[in-house]
Write an enzyme that holds these catalytic residues in place. Structure first.
Site, PDB file in Angstrom:
ATOM      1  N   LYS A 198     -11.955   9.809  -2.106  1.00 29.04           N
ATOM      2  CA  LYS A 198     -10.529  10.098  -2.304  1.00 29.04           C
ATOM      3  C   LYS A 198      -9.734   8.817  -2.466  1.00 29.04           C
ATOM      4  O   LYS A 198      -8.922   8.672  -3.381  1.00 29.04           O
ATOM      5  CB  LYS A 198      -9.969  10.879  -1.110  1.00 29.04           C
ATOM      6  N   ASN A 199      -9.967   7.847  -1.569  1.00 27.38           N
ATOM      7  CA  ASN A 199      -9.120   6.656  -1.525  1.00 27.38           C
ATOM      8  C   ASN A 199      -9.397   5.658  -2.635  1.00 27.38           C
ATOM      9  O   ASN A 199      -8.722   4.642  -2.737  1.00 27.38           O
ATOM     10  CB  ASN A 199      -9.220   5.996  -0.149  1.00 27.38           C
ATOM     11  N   ARG A 219       1.058   9.668  -0.061  1.00 27.06           N
ATOM     12  CA  ARG A 219       1.639   8.331  -0.186  1.00 27.06           C
ATOM     13  C   ARG A 219       1.432   7.732  -1.564  1.00 27.06           C
ATOM     14  O   ARG A 219       1.914   6.674  -1.882  1.00 27.06           O
ATOM     15  CB  ARG A 219       0.940   7.411   0.822  1.00 27.06           C
ATOM     16  N   CYS A 269       4.102   9.967   8.597  1.00 24.85           N
ATOM     17  CA  CYS A 269       3.291  11.168   8.815  1.00 24.85           C
ATOM     18  C   CYS A 269       2.820  11.107  10.252  1.00 24.85           C
ATOM     19  O   CYS A 269       3.199  10.204  11.003  1.00 24.85           O
ATOM     20  CB  CYS A 269       2.115  11.213   7.844  1.00 24.85           C
ATOM     21  N   ASP A 287     -10.094   5.226   9.531  1.00 26.46           N
ATOM     22  CA  ASP A 287     -10.356   6.620   9.163  1.00 26.46           C
ATOM     23  C   ASP A 287     -11.667   7.132   9.740  1.00 26.46           C
ATOM     24  O   ASP A 287     -11.928   8.331   9.739  1.00 26.46           O
ATOM     25  CB  ASP A 287     -10.364   6.767   7.634  1.00 26.46           C
ATOM     26  N   VAL A 346      -4.674  -0.359  13.421  1.00 30.98           N
ATOM     27  CA  VAL A 346      -4.123  -0.191  12.070  1.00 30.98           C
ATOM     28  C   VAL A 346      -2.896   0.731  12.059  1.00 30.98           C
ATOM     29  O   VAL A 346      -1.905   0.449  11.386  1.00 30.98           O
ATOM     30  CB  VAL A 346      -5.201   0.343  11.096  1.00 30.98           C
TER      31      VAL A 346
HETATM   32  C1  EPZ Z   1      -4.862   3.663   2.823  1.00 36.06           C
HETATM   33  O1  EPZ Z   1      -3.533   3.999   3.236  1.00 36.06           O
HETATM   34  C2  EPZ Z   1      -5.661   4.961   2.959  1.00 36.06           C
HETATM   35  N1  EPZ Z   1      -5.053   5.984   2.147  1.00 36.06           N
HETATM   36  C3  EPZ Z   1      -5.651   5.424   4.417  1.00 36.06           C
HETATM   37  O2  EPZ Z   1      -6.501   6.562   4.541  1.00 36.06           O
HETATM   38  C4  EPZ Z   1      -6.253   4.335   5.287  1.00 36.06           C
HETATM   39  O3  EPZ Z   1      -6.143   4.711   6.631  1.00 36.06           O
HETATM   40  C5  EPZ Z   1      -5.474   3.015   5.066  1.00 36.06           C
HETATM   41  O4  EPZ Z   1      -5.456   2.659   3.679  1.00 36.06           O
HETATM   42  C6  EPZ Z   1      -6.089   1.865   5.848  1.00 36.06           C
HETATM   43  O5  EPZ Z   1      -7.420   1.682   5.507  1.00 36.06           O
HETATM   44  C7  EPZ Z   1      -5.321   5.999   0.837  1.00 36.06           C
HETATM   45  O6  EPZ Z   1      -6.019   5.161   0.300  1.00 36.06           O
HETATM   46  C8  EPZ Z   1      -4.699   7.108   0.040  1.00 36.06           C
HETATM   47  P1  EPZ Z   1      -2.089   0.491   4.429  1.00 36.06           P
HETATM   48  P2  EPZ Z   1      -2.328   2.974   2.983  1.00 36.06           P
HETATM   49  O7  EPZ Z   1      -1.038   0.158   3.445  1.00 36.06           O
HETATM   50  O8  EPZ Z   1      -2.551   2.249   1.720  1.00 36.06           O
HETATM   51  C9  EPZ Z   1       1.446  -0.631   7.441  1.00 36.06           C
HETATM   52  C10 EPZ Z   1      -7.062   8.793   4.976  1.00 36.06           C
HETATM   53  O9  EPZ Z   1      -7.252   9.395   6.047  1.00 36.06           O
HETATM   54  N2  EPZ Z   1       2.244  -0.917   6.228  1.00 36.06           N
HETATM   55  O10 EPZ Z   1      -3.284  -0.374   4.500  1.00 36.06           O
HETATM   56  O11 EPZ Z   1      -1.066   3.726   3.177  1.00 36.06           O
HETATM   57  C11 EPZ Z   1       1.169   0.858   7.606  1.00 36.06           C
HETATM   58  O12 EPZ Z   1       2.232   1.540   8.185  1.00 36.06           O
HETATM   59  C12 EPZ Z   1      -5.882   7.818   4.871  1.00 36.06           C
HETATM   60  O13 EPZ Z   1      -7.757   8.906   3.960  1.00 36.06           O
HETATM   61  C13 EPZ Z   1       3.513  -1.445   6.387  1.00 36.06           C
HETATM   62  O14 EPZ Z   1       3.982  -1.676   7.510  1.00 36.06           O
HETATM   63  O15 EPZ Z   1      -2.557   2.005   4.246  1.00 36.06           O
HETATM   64  C14 EPZ Z   1      -0.087   0.857   8.455  1.00 36.06           C
HETATM   65  O16 EPZ Z   1       0.252   0.694   9.802  1.00 36.06           O
HETATM   66  C15 EPZ Z   1      -5.043   7.793   6.107  1.00 36.06           C
HETATM   67  N3  EPZ Z   1       4.232  -1.712   5.260  1.00 36.06           N
HETATM   68  C16 EPZ Z   1      -0.826  -0.378   7.952  1.00 36.06           C
HETATM   69  O17 EPZ Z   1       0.158  -1.221   7.331  1.00 36.06           O
HETATM   70  C17 EPZ Z   1       3.750  -1.480   3.987  1.00 36.06           C
HETATM   71  O18 EPZ Z   1       4.445  -1.737   2.998  1.00 36.06           O
HETATM   72  C18 EPZ Z   1      -1.957  -0.073   6.979  1.00 36.06           C
HETATM   73  O19 EPZ Z   1      -1.400   0.595   5.878  1.00 36.06           O
HETATM   74  C19 EPZ Z   1       2.452  -0.934   3.853  1.00 36.06           C
HETATM   75  C20 EPZ Z   1       1.712  -0.671   4.991  1.00 36.06           C
END
Ligand code: EPZ
Length: 442
Positions: free
Chosen positions: A23-24, A94, A118, A307, A329
């Protein structure tokens, strides 16, 4: 119509299943297809609702898509004509923020209304906005959740991310491939799914490569060609089924589980007492020994992926002793624990950082560490899924538990696990899906 899962647990899972595409990775590769003025073909695309939503979003922006077969989709992006990313689709995932870069390359502008958080955390997009601004994008915050983006042509720059965000890295890679000159993204994410996306961007004509120390380097171009490309197999799904096999004392061959994409998971599984045999097309998982407790911390790749955390916590409820899990995370990724406790698990949550890794949540009021003492017998119950990975954790707990469980909110699971019922039945699970009147599923 909503459905519920009815599960009778307590039997070891045995057999073979094949995971679907990731998916990701798939979601981002569908978005990247809009960069090229042509028809892109993606193989091994999972049939899950998040993919359907992302394809519908492409359609709203002027693209056309068609499934050539069960897992191959063609995306015709020759007629991208709308720069407004509709909220009705951006309400549940997202991914919409990622459409900004292809729209900037194709139309010079984009409009987006985001949704906020979320159940696992507030999930802001500040790193995306800051990075795009450094590439010369004018970003107007129309409201707390609405943004307008505009740029005639992006220009390269040196960007250092505050945190190795997956989404921000992917967005900036897709932006930089069409920018004038060279972009360097430091402290970036390097998850295997991002390598899959970068491989597709390179096939499309971009110059994009990894340097040492979490650094991506991109030399922009204007010429992109539509390609035929393969989505990697889903290492999160593979790890979910692996944890299930070991926790139920079974033996499952997971086809599509690839060692290089889940090395860290395999090491921790072995530390707990799980075992595995590696094959060219998959991995066989089984229990070697009594399950042992561990002290685990989630982190960005190549650390233990967040995850993988919910299914692994369910596994640790069956380990002999006290385990510690420090989630670094997401702020609030233990919301699902209370339901496991209602099934008989012993889990305590704390705001403390129970581990040695650097953590953004230190001294903040987030329950982001868990103490799990086991082994505890689990009994069937009635559960309501709060998010995707918690959903799998509930299914797994019900498969371990004695008696019957009823699990509501299955739409969360269908967002990220293709044909879950079919796959679980292939390995002997007693699971069925029943349509429920909305009234029944509170
Ligand atoms: C991706 O989400 C995945 N989703 C998530 O999987 C996964 O948990 C995550 O990466 C970490 O590996 C998809 O790929 C669709 P991040 P993403 O930006 O890109 C903070 C699943 O179950 N952050 O790496 O949204 C954020 O709040 C999902 O399949 C900011 O603060 O994750 C989080 O605490 C859940 N500001 C951390 O960084 C920003 O601008 C990691 O987020 C961006 C992120």
């Amino acid at each position: 119509m909503p459905t519920r899962y009815d599960i009778v647990g307590g039997r070891p899972l045995q057999g073979t299943l094949r995971v679907s595409g990731a998916k990701n990775a798939a979601l981002k590769m569908i978005v990247a297809a809009l960069i090229a003025d042509g028809v892109t073909t993606l193989h091994n695309v999972p049939r899950i609702t998040d993919v359907e939503i992302t394809l519908k979003l492409c359609e709203e922006l002027g693209a056309r898509y068609r499934w050539r077969d069960e897992t191959t989709v063609e995306i015709d992006a020759r007629n991208i004509n709308n720069a407004v990313i509709p909220l009705r689709y951006s309400g549940s995932t997202r991914t919409p923020i990622l459409f900004v870069s292809p729209l900037l390359h194709r139309l010079g502008k984009a409009e987006l209304t985001t949704i906020g958080g979320c159940s696992i955390g507030p999930r802001p997009i500040n790193y995306h906005i800051a990075g795009l601004r450094q590439l010369g994008v004018q970003v107007e915050e129309a409201s707390r959740t609405a943004y307008r983006f505009q740029a005639d042509r992006l220009h390269g720059n040196i960007i250092t991310l505050e945190y190795p965000s997956v989404g921000a890295t992917e967005n900036l890679l897709m932006a930089a491939v069409g920018a004038r000159g060279r972009t360097v993204i430091r402290n970036a994410a390097i998850e295997p799914e991002i390598l899959n996306l970068a491989g597709m961007l390179q096939a499309m004509g971009a110059v994009v490569y990894q340097d040492v120390n979490r650094t991506w380097i991109v030399e922009g171009t204007r010429r992109f060609r539509a390609v035929e490309y393969e989505v990697m197999d889903d290492r999160i799904e593979a790890a979910s089924f692996a944890a299930c096999a070991v926790a139920t004392g079974g033996e499952v061959l997971v086809k599509g589980a690839i060692q290089r994409d889940m090395v860290t998971f395999l090491d921790w599984l072995r530390k707990v007492g799980g075992e595995f045999d590696i094959y060219p097309d998959g991995i066989r998982f089984y229990r070697q020994d009594r399950l042992r407790p561990v002290n685990l911390e989630t982190d960005v790749h190549p650390g233990f992926m967040t995850d993988w955390q919910p299914p692994f916590v369910v596994l640790l409820t069956q380990a002999e002793g006290i385990s510690v899990v420090h989630e670094t995370v997401y702020e609030s990724r233990f919301g699902y624990v209370e339901a496991l406790v209602s099934m008989g698990a012993h889990i305590q949550l704390t705001n403390d950082c129970l581990g040695s890794r650097e953590c953004r949540f230190t001294n903040k009021n987030y329950l982001h560490s868990a103490l799990i003492s086991g082994p505890t017998p689990l009994r069937g119950g009635t559960l309501h899924i709060p998010d995707l990975r918690a959903g799998f954790a509930y299914v797994m707990a019900a498969l371990i538990a004695s008696g019957e469980s009823r699990i509501y909110g299955t739409e969360f699971v269908q967002r990220g696990y293709a044909n879950l019922i079919g796959k679980l039945r292939e390995i002997g699970a007693d699971i069925s899906e029943t349509p429920v009147e909305t009234a029944e599923s509170p």
